[in-house]
Design a protein around this motif. Structure first.
Motif, PDB file in Angstrom:
ATOM      1  N   GLY A  33       8.364  39.958  33.249  1.00 15.65           N
ATOM      2  CA  GLY A  33       7.413  39.312  34.141  1.00 15.65           C
ATOM      3  C   GLY A  33       7.738  37.836  34.309  1.00 15.65           C
ATOM      4  N   THR A  34       6.840  37.123  34.956  1.00 17.29           N
ATOM      5  CA  THR A  34       7.028  35.698  35.223  1.00 17.29           C
ATOM      6  C   THR A  34       5.790  34.930  34.802  1.00 17.29           C
ATOM      7  N   LEU A  35       6.011  33.818  34.114  1.00 18.88           N
ATOM      8  CA  LEU A  35       4.951  32.886  33.747  1.00 18.88           C
ATOM      9  C   LEU A  35       4.907  31.818  34.830  1.00 18.88           C
ATOM     10  N   ILE A  36       3.771  31.699  35.493  1.00 19.47           N
ATOM     11  CA  ILE A  36       3.623  30.748  36.602  1.00 19.47           C
ATOM     12  C   ILE A  36       2.675  29.637  36.192  1.00 19.47           C
ATOM     13  N   ASP A  37       3.139  28.413  36.321  1.00 22.08           N
ATOM     14  CA  ASP A  37       2.354  27.212  36.035  1.00 22.08           C
ATOM     15  C   ASP A  37       1.817  26.706  37.372  1.00 22.08           C
ATOM     16  N   VAL A  38       0.498  26.754  37.564  1.00 21.88           N
ATOM     17  CA  VAL A  38      -0.073  26.367  38.857  1.00 21.88           C
ATOM     18  C   VAL A  38      -0.558  24.917  38.880  1.00 21.88           C
ATOM     19  N   ARG A  39      -0.156  24.133  37.874  1.00 28.15           N
ATOM     20  CA  ARG A  39      -0.500  22.709  37.887  1.00 28.15           C
ATOM     21  C   ARG A  39       0.350  21.973  38.925  1.00 28.15           C
ATOM     22  N   GLU A  40      -0.090  20.783  39.265  1.00 22.41           N
ATOM     23  CA  GLU A  40       0.657  19.950  40.210  1.00 22.41           C
ATOM     24  C   GLU A  40       1.931  19.427  39.542  1.00 22.41           C
ATOM     25  N   SER A  41       2.930  19.104  40.347  1.00 20.63           N
ATOM     26  CA  SER A  41       4.230  18.655  39.843  1.00 20.63           C
ATOM     27  C   SER A  41       4.122  17.442  38.934  1.00 20.63           C
ATOM     28  N   VAL A  49       6.002  23.130  30.691  1.00 21.56           N
ATOM     29  CA  VAL A  49       6.063  24.391  29.958  1.00 21.56           C
ATOM     30  C   VAL A  49       7.404  24.994  30.375  1.00 21.56           C
ATOM     31  N   LEU A  50       8.357  24.896  29.469  1.00 27.27           N
ATOM     32  CA  LEU A  50       9.741  25.183  29.816  1.00 27.27           C
ATOM     33  C   LEU A  50       9.996  26.604  30.285  1.00 27.27           C
ATOM     34  N   ALA A  51       9.222  27.546  29.815  1.00 30.07           N
ATOM     35  CA  ALA A  51       9.446  28.946  30.178  1.00 30.07           C
ATOM     36  C   ALA A  51       8.785  29.345  31.485  1.00 30.07           C
ATOM     37  N   SER A  52       8.130  28.407  32.160  1.00 31.39           N
ATOM     38  CA  SER A  52       7.364  28.790  33.342  1.00 31.39           C
ATOM     39  C   SER A  52       8.009  28.331  34.646  1.00 31.39           C
ATOM     40  N   LEU A  53       7.601  28.993  35.701  1.00 30.40           N
ATOM     41  CA  LEU A  53       7.971  28.633  37.064  1.00 30.40           C
ATOM     42  C   LEU A  53       6.805  27.843  37.630  1.00 30.40           C
ATOM     43  N   HIS A  78      -0.968  30.197  34.335  1.00 34.75           N
ATOM     44  CA  HIS A  78      -1.606  29.218  33.454  1.00 34.75           C
ATOM     45  C   HIS A  78      -1.715  27.874  34.154  1.00 34.75           C
ATOM     46  N   CYS A  79      -2.611  27.049  33.645  1.00 37.79           N
ATOM     47  CA  CYS A  79      -2.803  25.677  34.116  1.00 37.79           C
ATOM     48  C   CYS A  79      -3.264  24.851  32.918  1.00 37.79           C
ATOM     49  N   ALA A  80      -3.875  23.722  33.152  1.00 35.70           N
ATOM     50  CA  ALA A  80      -4.316  22.871  32.045  1.00 35.70           C
ATOM     51  C   ALA A  80      -5.610  23.368  31.407  1.00 35.70           C
ATOM     52  N   SER A  81      -6.526  23.892  32.198  1.00 38.36           N
ATOM     53  CA  SER A  81      -7.846  24.259  31.658  1.00 38.36           C
ATOM     54  C   SER A  81      -8.211  25.726  31.853  1.00 38.36           C
ATOM     55  N   GLY A  82      -7.512  26.428  32.710  1.00 37.82           N
ATOM     56  CA  GLY A  82      -7.822  27.822  32.997  1.00 37.82           C
ATOM     57  C   GLY A  82      -8.527  28.031  34.320  1.00 37.82           C
ATOM     58  N   VAL A  83      -9.109  26.986  34.870  1.00 36.16           N
ATOM     59  CA  VAL A  83      -9.857  27.124  36.127  1.00 36.16           C
ATOM     60  C   VAL A  83      -8.921  27.447  37.282  1.00 36.16           C
ATOM     61  N   ILE A 107      -1.534  24.226  27.290  1.00 37.42           N
ATOM     62  CA  ILE A 107      -0.114  24.260  27.636  1.00 37.42           C
ATOM     63  C   ILE A 107       0.747  24.007  26.405  1.00 37.42           C
ATOM     64  N   PHE A 108       0.245  23.249  25.457  1.00 39.52           N
ATOM     65  CA  PHE A 108       1.003  22.962  24.240  1.00 39.52           C
ATOM     66  C   PHE A 108       1.160  24.228  23.398  1.00 39.52           C
ATOM     67  N   THR A 109       0.142  25.069  23.392  1.00 45.22           N
ATOM     68  CA  THR A 109       0.201  26.324  22.643  1.00 45.22           C
ATOM     69  C   THR A 109       1.256  27.250  23.230  1.00 45.22           C
ATOM     70  N   ILE A 110       1.361  27.296  24.537  1.00 43.87           N
ATOM     71  CA  ILE A 110       2.369  28.145  25.175  1.00 43.87           C
ATOM     72  C   ILE A 110       3.758  27.729  24.723  1.00 43.87           C
ATOM     73  N   ASN A 111       4.034  26.429  24.722  1.00 42.19           N
ATOM     74  CA  ASN A 111       5.349  25.950  24.275  1.00 42.19           C
ATOM     75  C   ASN A 111       5.596  26.293  22.814  1.00 42.19           C
ATOM     76  N   GLU A 112       4.589  26.120  21.964  1.00 43.81           N
ATOM     77  CA  GLU A 112       4.744  26.415  20.537  1.00 43.81           C
ATOM     78  C   GLU A 112       5.059  27.889  20.323  1.00 43.81           C
ATOM     79  N   VAL A 113       4.324  28.765  20.972  1.00 46.23           N
ATOM     80  CA  VAL A 113       4.536  30.209  20.808  1.00 46.23           C
ATOM     81  C   VAL A 113       5.889  30.603  21.363  1.00 46.23           C
ATOM     82  N   ASN A 114       6.275  30.016  22.450  1.00 48.64           N
ATOM     83  CA  ASN A 114       7.540  30.367  23.097  1.00 48.64           C
ATOM     84  C   ASN A 114       8.739  29.951  22.248  1.00 48.64           C
ATOM     85  N   GLU A 115       8.580  28.934  21.434  1.00 46.15           N
ATOM     86  CA  GLU A 115       9.682  28.454  20.594  1.00 46.15           C
ATOM     87  C   GLU A 115       9.917  29.356  19.392  1.00 46.15           C
ATOM     88  N   LYS A 116       8.970  30.229  19.059  1.00 51.64           N
ATOM     89  CA  LYS A 116       9.116  31.102  17.885  1.00 51.64           C
ATOM     90  C   LYS A 116      10.136  32.185  18.116  1.00 51.64           C
TER      91      LYS A 116
END
Length: 116
Positions: A33-41, A49-53, A78-83, A107-116
Motif C-alpha cells: 500500500g501507500t502511506l499518504i501525508d496530507v500536510r502542506e509542503s 515522514v520519510l516513508a510517505s508520499l 496521516h497528517c499532524a492531528s488526524g483531522v 508524525i514522530f511516532t510513524i518515523n519511529e515505528v518505521n525505523e524498526k
C-alpha cells in the motif's frame, strides 16, 4: 449556517478505519500500500515522514487519480492531528477508493515505528 469542525468530523458519512503507526507499517510491509501525508509542503519540510508520499489535502483528489489507478490499493492517510487525514479519507472513499485507513498517531511516532 456554519458547521464546526468537530461536528463535521463526527458526522463523516463513512466508517473510517483507524490504525496505529505500528499496524500501518506492518500492513504496508505486506500489502504494498501507500502511506499518504496530507500536510502542506511547508509542514512536511519541517518534519518529514520519510516513508510517505506527500499529497496536500487541497490537491488530493487530482493527484490520487494520477497516482492510484487501482481503487482497491491500500491507502494509509496521516497528517499532524488526524483531522485532515479523516477528511481526506472520506473524500477518497467518495471517489471510490475502497481500502482507506487513517493513521492515528503523531508524525514522530510513524518515523519511529518505521525505523524498526
Amino acid at each position: 449556517m456554519l458547521i464546526d469542525l468537530a461536528s463535521r468530523i463526527k458526522n463523516i458519512g463513512f466508517d473510517i478505519r483507524c490504525v496505529s503507526a505500528e499496524q500501518a507499517v506492518n500492513e504496508l510491509r505486506q500489502n504494498n500500500g501507500t502511506l499518504i501525508d496530507v500536510r502542506e509542503s511547508v509542514e512536511v519540510a519541517k518534519h518529514p515522514v520519510l516513508a510517505s508520499l506527500n499529497i496536500p489535502r487541497g490537491i488530493l483528489e487530482m493527484k490520487a487519480l494520477e497516482h492510484f489507478q487501482d481503487a482497491s490499493i491500500p491507502l494509509y492517510i496521516h497528517c499532524a492531528s488526524g483531522v485532515r487525514a479523516k477528511l481526506a479519507a472520506e473524500q477518497l472513499m467518495h471517489m471510490g477508493y475502497s481500502n482507506v485507513s487513517v493513521v492515528t498517531c503523531s508524525i514522530f511516532t510513524i518515523n519511529e515505528v518505521n525505523e524498526k
